[in-house]
Design a protein around this motif. Structure first.
Motif, mmCIF file in Angstrom:
data_model
loop_
_atom_site.group_PDB
_atom_site.id
_atom_site.type_symbol
_atom_site.label_atom_id
_atom_site.label_comp_id
_atom_site.label_asym_id
_atom_site.label_seq_id
_atom_site.Cartn_x
_atom_site.Cartn_y
_atom_site.Cartn_z
ATOM 1 N N ASN A 77 12.485 -0.976 -1.332
ATOM 2 C CA ASN A 77 11.527 -1.967 -1.828
ATOM 3 C C ASN A 77 10.186 -1.770 -1.119
ATOM 4 O OD1 ASN A 77 10.210 -4.218 -2.836
ATOM 5 N ND2 ASN A 77 11.970 -5.593 -2.551
ATOM 6 N N PRO A 78 9.496 -0.668 -1.407
ATOM 7 C CA PRO A 78 8.249 -0.351 -0.689
ATOM 8 C C PRO A 78 7.144 -1.382 -0.905
ATOM 9 C CG PRO A 78 8.564 1.133 -2.558
ATOM 10 C CD PRO A 78 9.847 0.381 -2.401
ATOM 11 N N GLU A 79 7.133 -2.032 -2.079
ATOM 12 C CA GLU A 79 6.099 -3.040 -2.337
ATOM 13 C C GLU A 79 6.235 -4.212 -1.375
ATOM 14 O OE1 GLU A 79 4.402 -5.918 -5.935
ATOM 15 O OE2 GLU A 79 6.126 -4.591 -6.295
ATOM 16 N N LEU A 80 7.477 -4.673 -1.179
ATOM 17 C CA LEU A 80 7.708 -5.767 -0.228
ATOM 18 C C LEU A 80 7.362 -5.311 1.180
ATOM 19 C CD1 LEU A 80 8.793 -8.516 0.674
ATOM 20 C CD2 LEU A 80 11.109 -7.537 0.632
ATOM 21 N N ARG A 81 7.774 -4.107 1.553
ATOM 22 C CA ARG A 81 7.509 -3.627 2.916
ATOM 23 C C ARG A 81 6.017 -3.587 3.209
ATOM 24 N NH1 ARG A 81 6.647 -3.538 7.342
ATOM 25 N NH2 ARG A 81 7.188 -1.997 8.946
ATOM 26 N N SER A 82 5.218 -3.224 2.225
ATOM 27 C CA SER A 82 3.771 -3.112 2.439
ATOM 28 C C SER A 82 3.113 -4.460 2.686
ATOM 29 C CB SER A 82 3.120 -2.444 1.227
ATOM 30 O OG SER A 82 3.209 -3.276 0.068
ATOM 31 N N LYS A 83 3.771 -5.545 2.302
ATOM 32 C CA LYS A 83 3.211 -6.886 2.480
ATOM 33 C C LYS A 83 3.626 -7.536 3.793
ATOM 34 C CE LYS A 83 3.123 -7.749 -2.525
ATOM 35 N NZ LYS A 83 3.679 -8.567 -3.628
ATOM 36 N N LEU A 84 4.547 -6.903 4.514
ATOM 37 C CA LEU A 84 5.063 -7.491 5.754
ATOM 38 C C LEU A 84 4.384 -6.876 6.972
ATOM 39 C CD1 LEU A 84 8.900 -7.465 4.937
ATOM 40 C CD2 LEU A 84 7.304 -9.378 4.674
ATOM 41 N N GLN A 85 3.975 -7.734 7.903
ATOM 42 C CA GLN A 85 3.478 -7.304 9.220
ATOM 43 C C GLN A 85 4.388 -7.921 10.274
ATOM 44 O OE1 GLN A 85 -0.980 -7.188 9.756
ATOM 45 N NE2 GLN A 85 -0.894 -8.577 7.997
ATOM 46 N N ILE A 86 4.963 -7.087 11.110
ATOM 47 C CA ILE A 86 5.996 -7.558 12.044
ATOM 48 C C ILE A 86 5.515 -7.359 13.474
ATOM 49 C CG2 ILE A 86 8.414 -7.400 12.712
ATOM 50 C CD1 ILE A 86 8.919 -6.087 9.951
ATOM 51 N N PHE A 87 5.577 -8.423 14.252
ATOM 52 C CA PHE A 87 5.156 -8.392 15.653
ATOM 53 C C PHE A 87 6.247 -9.008 16.532
ATOM 54 C CE2 PHE A 87 1.355 -8.828 13.022
ATOM 55 C CZ PHE A 87 0.604 -7.743 13.448
ATOM 56 N N VAL A 88 6.188 -8.676 17.802
ATOM 57 C CA VAL A 88 7.126 -9.227 18.785
ATOM 58 C C VAL A 88 6.384 -10.226 19.668
ATOM 59 C CG1 VAL A 88 8.580 -8.701 20.790
ATOM 60 C CG2 VAL A 88 8.637 -7.217 18.770
ATOM 61 N N VAL A 89 7.010 -11.374 19.909
ATOM 62 C CA VAL A 89 6.451 -12.423 20.761
ATOM 63 C C VAL A 89 7.168 -12.402 22.099
ATOM 64 C CG1 VAL A 89 5.898 -14.875 20.956
ATOM 65 C CG2 VAL A 89 6.061 -13.814 18.695
ATOM 66 N N LYS A 90 6.404 -12.433 23.174
ATOM 67 C CA LYS A 90 7.018 -12.483 24.510
ATOM 68 C C LYS A 90 7.521 -13.904 24.770
ATOM 69 C CE LYS A 90 3.240 -10.582 26.161
ATOM 70 N NZ LYS A 90 2.210 -10.065 27.092
ATOM 71 N N SER A 91 8.750 -14.140 24.385
ATOM 72 C CA SER A 91 9.370 -15.458 24.541
ATOM 73 C C SER A 91 10.874 -15.276 24.664
ATOM 74 C CB SER A 91 9.058 -16.357 23.340
ATOM 75 O OG SER A 91 9.851 -17.531 23.359
ATOM 76 N N ASN A 92 11.512 -16.042 25.550
ATOM 77 C CA ASN A 92 12.956 -15.964 25.739
ATOM 78 C C ASN A 92 13.737 -16.794 24.732
ATOM 79 O OD1 ASN A 92 12.777 -14.158 27.828
ATOM 80 N ND2 ASN A 92 13.046 -15.662 29.452
#
Length: 782
Positions: free
Chosen positions: A107-122
């Motif tokens: 599903n490349p169209e969906l993937r192109s709309k997602l931005q994924i980041f990591v939060v420094k939180s426990n």
């Protein structure tokens, strides 16, 4: 004691490396590459764009609520993204995005709309915004068992995006309740409903079907969430971990059995934001039907890389635990990792920091150091109290909470110094941080806890018991087998001491022996039980008293207490006041804040006005720093450009320092130990000082509105009530705090609360006064 008596604490800076040797050390994660586009566009711009797009849509319902959603969502998102807690371009974020590429390959169209980041939180959590930004907490990464679990969670969050659950839930809640007051600080209406969560589970399962990941990841993700409140591993806590041959905890300080872990899936979810696990599993199971897991794998990117990034997240959890005052959890997490990496310097150092902070918070304080106002209007620190409560804990970590619940201030300090001094010697005195922690612990022991050198025993517990037994024999006249005429040589003056039993001294001495024997007779036969458990810490430094530097430092700390006591007695008429300024030439102005509120309205946070006034305030700060002749670097989260990755990482370091200081709530003995901010400040900006400023301006609700309205009806009070009704009432709170990162002190603090508006003249006058006070030379006068 005064805060300044604690020797300065700072951490040596290490350059970040993507390839870390965790057997030896760990370097905290940093972002790298170019800043994402979301950092270079303001929240106001994003909101205006979203609202313009909404306005162009014909037949759209609930437009007013949706405009409100875009307003609150964009500003809340912006606040989080610019908090310095977001990672991008680091090993964890890069790996997470690789898994996303794999799971959404079909599903490349969906993937192109997602931005994924990591939060420094426990906190074990993930979240998806309406614009496709997915945030995964590092605490969640630390709990994973395989890539397939991560893939399942990504599918769930992506489904929230495709189904627009955020905006729909927001509108639904707004329609159901129109009486809620919000200051906009936490965007508390931004919650998914239970129905939305179940739908995201089902839709996420559909997305997961199209991947090649094992369905075991779906079940594993639910189990991960079920036990998310527990540490990242479940291992029996070895009682000897913090002990040595002389410092031995009493058995009563340890639970005979820890509380069992609850395994309920069908719990009452009436007050929960999510359906219970049983309902969620059933919904997904119905969607998947008969499961064929053949040809599907738990790892598709790299099992080796997965194991590495999970370890990094677990190491990061130790650092985050220090920042948020989760010191006991930090001890257990370090214990878990040290079993695997027994020579890791970062873990040992972090453990020393956690033990120090526990001792610092338990130690009494008698200082008037920086008796400043609490900053409740800026930070809610109520959730950051140190947790020593063990009754509500489950599993093996409960043992650690019970231990630190039992330890008193002196015992905690003795334990911390015992561990840190041994670490100092292990590192051959090369760590400036550990050396300074030791010095501060000597001060805590001697000054705060008022412990003298003779409090601690110079012999081992075994030798001490043997001495008592020999004294017991002497007391019972059991030494008659010694030949009377046999000459005896003595090696110490105490050995030749002889006291008449009937004399005052004899009665005192013999009574002391009787009391000690009486105590021993009540104890068990084991060594630990024979020693009074309330004094086990008195044996903490037996071996250290053979080391001249330990004895010297303890003596100096005791002398320091004597000097402090003497100074406090002689203080009257001898104090000097600074009639000038601080004589500081350069500083860093760090990320100021500006909040505009309107108490008259239900949604009283004025987003656009706050944003505009913050820009104006930044100009005022710079202009007045120039007028005062200060050299400064201005670092904020709003003016970042795509290539400002170094500035972003500097901002993250400084912000961590500031936040940890606030979480410590101006505590008189706790120190900021968590980051590399000082060395960056010193080497890169050539100063020790960081200035943090902020303003909260409020349009106030009129207290006597009803009476004033009534008064306008009558002739006589009208001339007074009408002006009252027409006059706008404001309050303005101004805060300025100057930190010295080298000494861990607030060197200047000024706050002002006035019932007036935030006029430009007022802001300039207050700001110039602060800058001028910082720059003006020191001048003391009696």
């Amino acid at each position: 004691m005064k805060f300044s008596y604690l020797l300065p604490i700072f951490v040596c800076l290490n350059l970040f490396s993507q390839n870390q040797d965790l057997t030896k050390n760990y370097i905290p994660l940093k972002s790298s590459g170019k800043l994402p586009d979301i950092y270079t566009q303001s929240a106001a711009q994003k909101t205006n764009n979203d609202i313009a797009t909404l306005n162009r849509k014909k037949g759209e319902t609930n437009k007013s609520d949706k405009r409100k959603f875009y307003l609150e969502s964009n500003f809340y998102q912006d606040k989080l993204l610019r908090s310095g807690r977001i990672l991008f371009g680091d090993p964890i974020s890069n790996f997470v995005n690789k898994v996303a590429d794999e799971v959404f390959r079909g599903n490349p169209e969906l993937r192109s709309k997602l931005q994924i980041f990591v939060v420094k939180s426990n906190v074990v959590n993930a979240f998806c915004f309406d614009n496709g930004i997915i945030l995964l907490n590092s605490g969640l990464i630390a709990q994973l068992d395989n890539e397939a679990q991560l893939a399942s969670i990504l599918c769930h969050e992506a489904s929230h995006f495709t189904k627009k659950h955020s905006i729909e839930s927001f509108v639904t809640i707004r329609n159901e309740s129109r009486k809620r007051y919000s200051d906009g600080s936490e965007f508390d209406e931004y919650q998914h409903s239970k129905e939305s969560e179940l739908e995201a589970d089902v839709e996420g399962a559909k997305l997961f079907k199209n991947s090649n990941y094992s369905y075991k990841g779906v079940v594993g993700a639910f189990n991960l969430l079920k036990y998310a409140y527990l540490p990242f591993d479940e291992v029996i806590f070895d009682k000897s971990f913090l002990e040595d041959s002389n410092l031995v905890f009493p058995n009563s300080y340890f639970l005979k059995e820890t509380a069992s872990i609850k395994k309920e899936e069908e719990y009452d979810d009436a007050k929960s934001t999510h359906p219970n696990i049983k309902k969620r599993k059933e919904a997904v199971s119905n969607e998947l039907g008969a499961i064929d897991d053949s040809g599907r794998e738990k790892f598709l990117v790299s099992q080796t890389e997965f194991n590495t990034i999970r370890e990094l997240a677990r190491f990061e959890s130790c650092r985050i635990g220090l920042l948020y005052k989760d010191y006991v959890e930090c001890v257990y997490n370090n214990y878990l990792l040290l079993k695997k990496y027994p020579k890791n310097v970062f873990l040992k150092t972090t453990l020393a920091k956690a033990l120090f902070q526990i001792a610092a918070y338990k130690s009494p304080t008698e200082s008037d150091y920086n008796d400043v106002l609490k900053v409740e209007v800026l930070e809610d620190n109520s959730s950051y109290n140190i947790d020593f409560e063990y009754d509500s804990k489950e599993g093996n970590s409960q043992q650690v909470y019970h231990l630190f619940n039992k330890l008193n201030a002196t015992q905690s300090t003795a334990l911390a110094l015992n561990y840190t001094w041994k670490l100092k010697k292990e590192l051959n005195d090369t760590s400036k941080l550990i050396n300074q922690l030791c010095d501060s612990l000597f001060v805590l022991a001697a000054v705060n806890n008022k412990v003298n050198s003779d409090y601690f025993r110079k012999v081992t517990p075994q030798q001490y018991l043997k001495q008592l037994e020999e004294r017991n024999k002497l007391f019972k006249n059991e030494s008659s087998d010694i030949k009377v005429n046999e000459p005896k040589k003595y090696t110490a003056l105490d050995e030749i001491a002889e006291t008449d039993k009937d004399s005052k001294i004899g009665k005192i001495e013999n009574q002391k022996v009787k009391e000690e024997i009486k105590i021993l007779e009540k104890k068990d036969t084991t060594l630990v039980a024979k020693i009074d458990e309330s004094e086990f810490e008195r044996f903490a430094f037996v071996d250290f008293f053979k080391q001249p530097d330990f004895v010297s430092k303890l003596s100096k700390a005791i002398n320091l207490r004597i000097q402090i006591d003497k100074k406090s007695n002689d203080r009257e008429g001898r104090t000097h006041r600074n009639r000038g300024g601080l004589g500081i030439d350069s500083l860093v102005i760090l990320d100021p804040f500006y909040v505009k509120l309107d108490e008259r309205k239900r949604d009283g946070y004025k987003y656009f006005a706050s944003d505009e006034k913050l820009d104006e305030f930044g100009v005022i700060l710079k202009n007045n720093a120039d007028l005062a002749g200060l050299k400064y670097a201005y670092i904020d989260s709003k003016s970042l450009k795509a290539d400002d990755i170094d500035v972003y990482n500097d901002f993250t370091l400084f912000n961590d320092w500031k936040n940890e200081f606030l979480y410590n709530d101006f505590h008189k003995t706790a120190l900021v130990l968590n980051n590399n901010a000082y060395d960056v400040l010193r080497k890169k900006y050539n100063t020790n000082y960081v200035l943090w400023n902020g303003i909260v301006n409020t349009r106030m609700r009129k207290e006597y509105l009803a009476y004033a309205l009534l008064g306008t009806v009558f002739i006589y009070p009208a001339p007074f009530t009408i002006p009252y009704l027409l006059r706008k009432e404001y309050s303005t709170y101004y805060l300025s705090v100057l930190f010295d990162l080298k000494t861990n002190q607030v060197v200047y603090y000024k706050s002002l609360y006035l019932k007036m508006s935030d006029t430009e003249d007022f802001l300039n006058a207050f700001t110039y006064d602060v800058m001028n006070r910082i720059k003006t030379e020191v001048k003391y006068k009696k």
